[in-house]
Design a protein around this motif. Structure first.
Motif, PDB file in Angstrom:
ATOM      1  N   GLY A 106     -24.292 -41.558 -24.299  1.00  0.00           N
ATOM      2  CA  GLY A 106     -24.211 -40.523 -23.253  1.00  0.00           C
ATOM      3  C   GLY A 106     -24.510 -39.135 -23.785  1.00  0.00           C
ATOM      4  N   THR A 107     -23.794 -38.127 -23.246  1.00  0.00           N
ATOM      5  CA  THR A 107     -24.065 -36.738 -23.641  1.00  0.00           C
ATOM      6  C   THR A 107     -23.319 -36.346 -24.913  1.00  0.00           C
ATOM      7  OG1 THR A 107     -22.311 -36.110 -22.122  1.00  0.00           O
ATOM      8  CG2 THR A 107     -24.565 -35.830 -21.347  1.00  0.00           C
ATOM      9  N   SER A 155     -21.548 -37.376 -28.922  1.00  0.00           N
ATOM     10  CA  SER A 155     -22.046 -37.993 -30.156  1.00  0.00           C
ATOM     11  C   SER A 155     -21.043 -39.071 -30.547  1.00  0.00           C
ATOM     12  CB  SER A 155     -22.147 -36.954 -31.265  1.00  0.00           C
ATOM     13  OG  SER A 155     -20.872 -36.463 -31.583  1.00  0.00           O
ATOM     14  N   GLN A 169     -29.706 -44.707 -28.104  1.00  0.00           N
ATOM     15  CA  GLN A 169     -29.656 -43.351 -27.537  1.00  0.00           C
ATOM     16  C   GLN A 169     -28.494 -42.666 -28.238  1.00  0.00           C
ATOM     17  OE1 GLN A 169     -27.211 -42.202 -24.634  1.00  0.00           O
ATOM     18  NE2 GLN A 169     -27.912 -40.187 -25.284  1.00  0.00           N
ATOM     19  N   PHE A 207     -31.960 -37.771 -25.995  1.00  0.00           N
ATOM     20  CA  PHE A 207     -31.678 -37.674 -24.562  1.00  0.00           C
ATOM     21  C   PHE A 207     -32.919 -38.017 -23.759  1.00  0.00           C
ATOM     22  CE2 PHE A 207     -28.820 -34.464 -26.480  1.00  0.00           C
ATOM     23  CZ  PHE A 207     -27.612 -34.965 -26.047  1.00  0.00           C
ATOM     24  N   LYS A 208     -32.691 -38.430 -22.517  1.00  0.00           N
ATOM     25  CA  LYS A 208     -33.763 -38.605 -21.547  1.00  0.00           C
ATOM     26  C   LYS A 208     -33.210 -38.140 -20.215  1.00  0.00           C
ATOM     27  CE  LYS A 208     -36.357 -42.610 -23.087  1.00  0.00           C
ATOM     28  NZ  LYS A 208     -36.521 -44.051 -22.883  1.00  0.00           N
ATOM     29  N   GLU A 209     -34.093 -37.755 -19.318  1.00  0.00           N
ATOM     30  CA  GLU A 209     -33.620 -37.318 -18.004  1.00  0.00           C
ATOM     31  C   GLU A 209     -32.833 -38.429 -17.321  1.00  0.00           C
ATOM     32  OE1 GLU A 209     -36.034 -35.631 -14.856  1.00  0.00           O
ATOM     33  OE2 GLU A 209     -36.673 -34.098 -16.291  1.00  0.00           O
ATOM     34  N   LEU A 220     -31.599 -42.679 -17.894  1.00  0.00           N
ATOM     35  CA  LEU A 220     -31.574 -43.862 -18.757  1.00  0.00           C
ATOM     36  C   LEU A 220     -31.817 -45.135 -17.946  1.00  0.00           C
ATOM     37  CD1 LEU A 220     -28.462 -42.947 -20.964  1.00  0.00           C
ATOM     38  CD2 LEU A 220     -30.875 -42.587 -21.497  1.00  0.00           C
ATOM     39  N   ALA A 273     -17.486 -42.927 -18.349  1.00  0.00           N
ATOM     40  CA  ALA A 273     -17.537 -43.524 -17.013  1.00  0.00           C
ATOM     41  C   ALA A 273     -18.970 -43.679 -16.516  1.00  0.00           C
ATOM     42  CB  ALA A 273     -16.731 -42.680 -16.040  1.00  0.00           C
ATOM     43  N   GLY A 274     -19.784 -42.637 -16.712  1.00  0.00           N
ATOM     44  CA  GLY A 274     -21.164 -42.671 -16.228  1.00  0.00           C
ATOM     45  C   GLY A 274     -21.935 -43.832 -16.830  1.00  0.00           C
ATOM     46  N   LEU A 296     -20.478 -47.262 -15.591  1.00  0.00           N
ATOM     47  CA  LEU A 296     -20.765 -47.566 -14.187  1.00  0.00           C
ATOM     48  C   LEU A 296     -22.250 -47.830 -13.965  1.00  0.00           C
ATOM     49  CD1 LEU A 296     -18.434 -44.904 -12.556  1.00  0.00           C
ATOM     50  CD2 LEU A 296     -18.086 -47.369 -12.596  1.00  0.00           C
ATOM     51  N   GLU A 297     -23.100 -46.995 -14.598  1.00  0.00           N
ATOM     52  CA  GLU A 297     -24.545 -47.194 -14.431  1.00  0.00           C
ATOM     53  C   GLU A 297     -24.963 -48.574 -14.915  1.00  0.00           C
ATOM     54  OE1 GLU A 297     -27.691 -44.091 -15.378  1.00  0.00           O
ATOM     55  OE2 GLU A 297     -25.870 -42.911 -15.692  1.00  0.00           O
ATOM     56  N   GLU A 323     -23.630 -51.345 -12.617  1.00  0.00           N
ATOM     57  CA  GLU A 323     -24.355 -51.399 -11.356  1.00  0.00           C
ATOM     58  C   GLU A 323     -25.741 -51.992 -11.508  1.00  0.00           C
ATOM     59  OE1 GLU A 323     -23.791 -47.571  -9.439  1.00  0.00           O
ATOM     60  OE2 GLU A 323     -21.774 -48.420  -9.392  1.00  0.00           O
ATOM     61  N   PRO A 344     -19.801 -52.791  -5.969  1.00  0.00           N
ATOM     62  CA  PRO A 344     -20.071 -51.354  -5.917  1.00  0.00           C
ATOM     63  C   PRO A 344     -18.904 -50.567  -5.319  1.00  0.00           C
ATOM     64  CG  PRO A 344     -21.372 -52.526  -4.254  1.00  0.00           C
ATOM     65  CD  PRO A 344     -20.693 -53.563  -5.085  1.00  0.00           C
ATOM     66  N   GLY A 376     -20.581 -38.296 -17.305  1.00  0.00           N
ATOM     67  CA  GLY A 376     -19.917 -39.122 -16.306  1.00  0.00           C
ATOM     68  C   GLY A 376     -19.426 -38.356 -15.093  1.00  0.00           C
ATOM     69  N   THR A 388     -22.340 -37.775 -12.709  1.00  0.00           N
ATOM     70  CA  THR A 388     -22.718 -39.029 -12.058  1.00  0.00           C
ATOM     71  C   THR A 388     -21.743 -39.338 -10.927  1.00  0.00           C
ATOM     72  OG1 THR A 388     -23.494 -39.814 -14.191  1.00  0.00           O
ATOM     73  CG2 THR A 388     -23.211 -41.478 -12.463  1.00  0.00           C
ATOM     74  N   GLU A 389     -20.447 -39.201 -11.224  1.00  0.00           N
ATOM     75  CA  GLU A 389     -19.430 -39.515 -10.215  1.00  0.00           C
ATOM     76  C   GLU A 389     -19.504 -38.591  -9.014  1.00  0.00           C
ATOM     77  OE1 GLU A 389     -15.366 -40.293 -11.087  1.00  0.00           O
ATOM     78  OE2 GLU A 389     -15.801 -40.978 -13.110  1.00  0.00           O
ATOM     79  N   ARG A 395     -22.309 -39.348  -6.712  1.00  0.00           N
ATOM     80  CA  ARG A 395     -22.004 -40.527  -5.899  1.00  0.00           C
ATOM     81  C   ARG A 395     -21.161 -40.144  -4.700  1.00  0.00           C
ATOM     82  NH1 ARG A 395     -22.393 -45.616  -8.819  1.00  0.00           N
ATOM     83  NH2 ARG A 395     -23.416 -44.932 -10.711  1.00  0.00           N
ATOM     84  N   MET A 414     -27.363 -32.558 -19.397  1.00  0.00           N
ATOM     85  CA  MET A 414     -27.995 -33.531 -18.497  1.00  0.00           C
ATOM     86  C   MET A 414     -27.797 -33.263 -17.007  1.00  0.00           C
ATOM     87  SD  MET A 414     -27.372 -37.116 -20.404  1.00  0.00           S
ATOM     88  CE  MET A 414     -28.670 -38.001 -21.257  1.00  0.00           C
ATOM     89  N   ALA A 451     -30.769 -31.839 -14.496  1.00  0.00           N
ATOM     90  CA  ALA A 451     -31.811 -32.807 -14.140  1.00  0.00           C
ATOM     91  C   ALA A 451     -31.286 -33.816 -13.122  1.00  0.00           C
ATOM     92  CB  ALA A 451     -32.301 -33.520 -15.393  1.00  0.00           C
ATOM     93  N   ILE A 488     -12.901 -41.845 -12.056  1.00  0.00           N
ATOM     94  CA  ILE A 488     -12.660 -43.287 -12.084  1.00  0.00           C
ATOM     95  C   ILE A 488     -12.131 -43.727 -13.460  1.00  0.00           C
ATOM     96  CG2 ILE A 488     -15.061 -43.811 -12.760  1.00  0.00           C
ATOM     97  CD1 ILE A 488     -13.231 -45.998 -10.309  1.00  0.00           C
ATOM     98  N   CYS A 489     -12.410 -42.929 -14.503  1.00  0.00           N
ATOM     99  CA  CYS A 489     -11.951 -43.351 -15.834  1.00  0.00           C
ATOM    100  C   CYS A 489     -10.473 -43.051 -16.053  1.00  0.00           C
ATOM    101  CB  CYS A 489     -12.829 -42.792 -16.947  1.00  0.00           C
ATOM    102  SG  CYS A 489     -12.778 -41.030 -17.119  1.00  0.00           S
ATOM    103  N   ARG A 548     -11.793 -47.652  -4.696  1.00  0.00           N
ATOM    104  CA  ARG A 548     -12.781 -47.094  -5.627  1.00  0.00           C
ATOM    105  C   ARG A 548     -13.914 -46.484  -4.804  1.00  0.00           C
ATOM    106  NH1 ARG A 548     -16.789 -49.441  -8.559  1.00  0.00           N
ATOM    107  NH2 ARG A 548     -16.202 -51.539  -7.966  1.00  0.00           N
TER     108      ARG A 548
END
Lengths: 164, 216
Positions: A9-10, A12, A40, A63-65, A67, A83-84, A87-88, A91, A147, B50, B53-54, B57, B79, B82, B175-176, B214
């Motif tokens: 993620g964002t 390290s 990544q 990083f990428k815009e 993933l 979490a991001g 969850l990604e 899903e 979901p 995260g 992202t949340e 959503r 991030m 973007a 959610i975490c 959730r």
């Protein structure tokens, strides 16, 4: 399990990058049919050198815009407990191995990983048990992740501001 | 036996005073919770990774009545911008007059920062976010726990106290958070109008919270 994607993620998470690119981990992955390992590494200080061998490739980026493409291509995702990322991945319907970062200030990330593990949606381990987990894991036991329902939130908000 | 006259008038005076106090208060409370006419301007506090992202959503099912959407995020965040731009681009395809803005503020707390230095950087963030909140004057604030949301909500509360703009603060715990609240959550539990959690264990511990299942 041809393609394995590792994501931090964002943040390290050098310990994870070191553990997953170590020779024993790569051996464990290759014995399970892994031909491509993509890392990544985020803001990490450790940046393993990319490798191109006939039956095994190691790719590294920070990083990428998005993933999404890497997640789609992966047969297994190894992720930090963010979490991001979790969850990604879930899903996308991809098997997920969550690796706990024990050095974070309050280790609240454990809560989600433990819960998702308890509910049977992910495998989880820490950096020192990664190799062992890669050798012994059974991905077929993982349950699909239903979901979330943001529409319930929209209904709630409409109600409290009086939009009904 | 009739009560003495001074006592009666004393009671009446107190009753009258109470009425004078309670009526405007009730009126204020009604205005605060009452119906609002669309559109509502929404201030969204995004965070790193995260959190963003949340929150996107959560926004995904909101109708076009929630416009414009003002996004605030920490300047150390790589991030979020973007992600927000791509989310808004998709939204613009659905709703033709979709509007949004983006603003950065100094991050109030890094993940591994100590509590004492967190207090200093949070004060600095309040100084920075107050003029921004004043400029945006949102009807509704939506946040989900990055450190940045505390100074923004404090700024909004100050605007309300000064009688400039009273925003409704909606906090959605990430959610975490399954068993414990985040630091931002622990603070904003007391200052938000609606406090939403996503796991039943938290609803049990924090009775004022709302559990909708959730939602991200």
């Amino acid at each position: 399990m041809k393609s394995v994607f590792v994501t931090v993620g964002t943040t390290s998470f050098d310990e994870l990058i070191a553990a997953v690119s170590s020779p024993p981990a790569v051996r464990a992955l290759r014995s399970r049919g892994c031909e491509q390992l993509v890392l990544q590494i985020g803001r990490g200080a450790l940046e393993p050198a990319p490798r191109r061998a006939p039956a095994f490739a190691l790719d590294v980026f920070r990083f990428k815009e998005s993933l999404a493409e890497d997640l789609r291509r992966a047969d297994l995702v190894i992720s930090h407990a963010g979490a991001g990322s979790c969850l990604e991945t879930l899903e996308e319907g991809k098997p997920l191995l969550v690796v706990i970062n024990e050095k974070l200030m309050d280790n609240h990330q454990l809560e989600l990983a433990k819960q998702l593990h308890r509910d049977g949606h992910v495998l989880y381990c820490n950096c020192s048990t990664l190799v062992e987990t890669l050798q012994s894991m059974d991905l077929s036991t993982l349950k699909p992740f239903p979901p979330g329902q943001p529409e319930k939130f929209a209904l709630f908000l409409d109600k409290v501001v009086g939009f009904e | 036996m009739e009560p003495p006259l001074p006592l009666l008038s004393g009671t009446a005076a107190i009753l009258l005073l109470l009425l004078l106090l309670l009526v405007p208060l009730a009126f204020l409370a009604r205005r605060r919770r009452g119906r609002r006419a669309p559109p509502l301007s929404l201030l969204v506090v995004a965070g790193s990774g995260g959190h963003t992202t949340e929150i996107l959503r959560l926004l995904s099912c909101l109708s076009e009545s929630y416009s414009p959407r003002h996004y605030i995020f920490a300047d150390s965040d790589k991030m979020s911008e973007a992600k927000i731009r791509s989310f808004e681009q998709k939204r613009a395809e659905k709703f033709s007059n979709s509007q949004f803005t983006l603003d950065r503020i100094p991050r109030s707390r890094e993940v591994r920062q100590s509590w004492t230095s967190s207090v200093v950087t949070t004060l600095y963030s309040i100084l920075y976010s107050f003029p921004l909140t004043y400029k945006l004057k949102p009807d509704l604030i939506l946040c989900n726990g990055p450190g940045t949301c505390v100074p923004v909500c404090i700024s909004a509360l100050l605007l309300g106290l000064l009688g400039i703009k009273r925003a409704v603060i909606v906090y959605v715990e990430s959610i975490c958070r399954v068993e414990t609240l985040s630091l931002s959550g622990k603070i904003l539990y007391y200052f938000s109008d609606y406090f939403i959690v996503q796991w039943p264990a938290l609803k049990e511990k924090y009775p004022k919270s709302v559990y909708l299942g959730r939602i991200v």
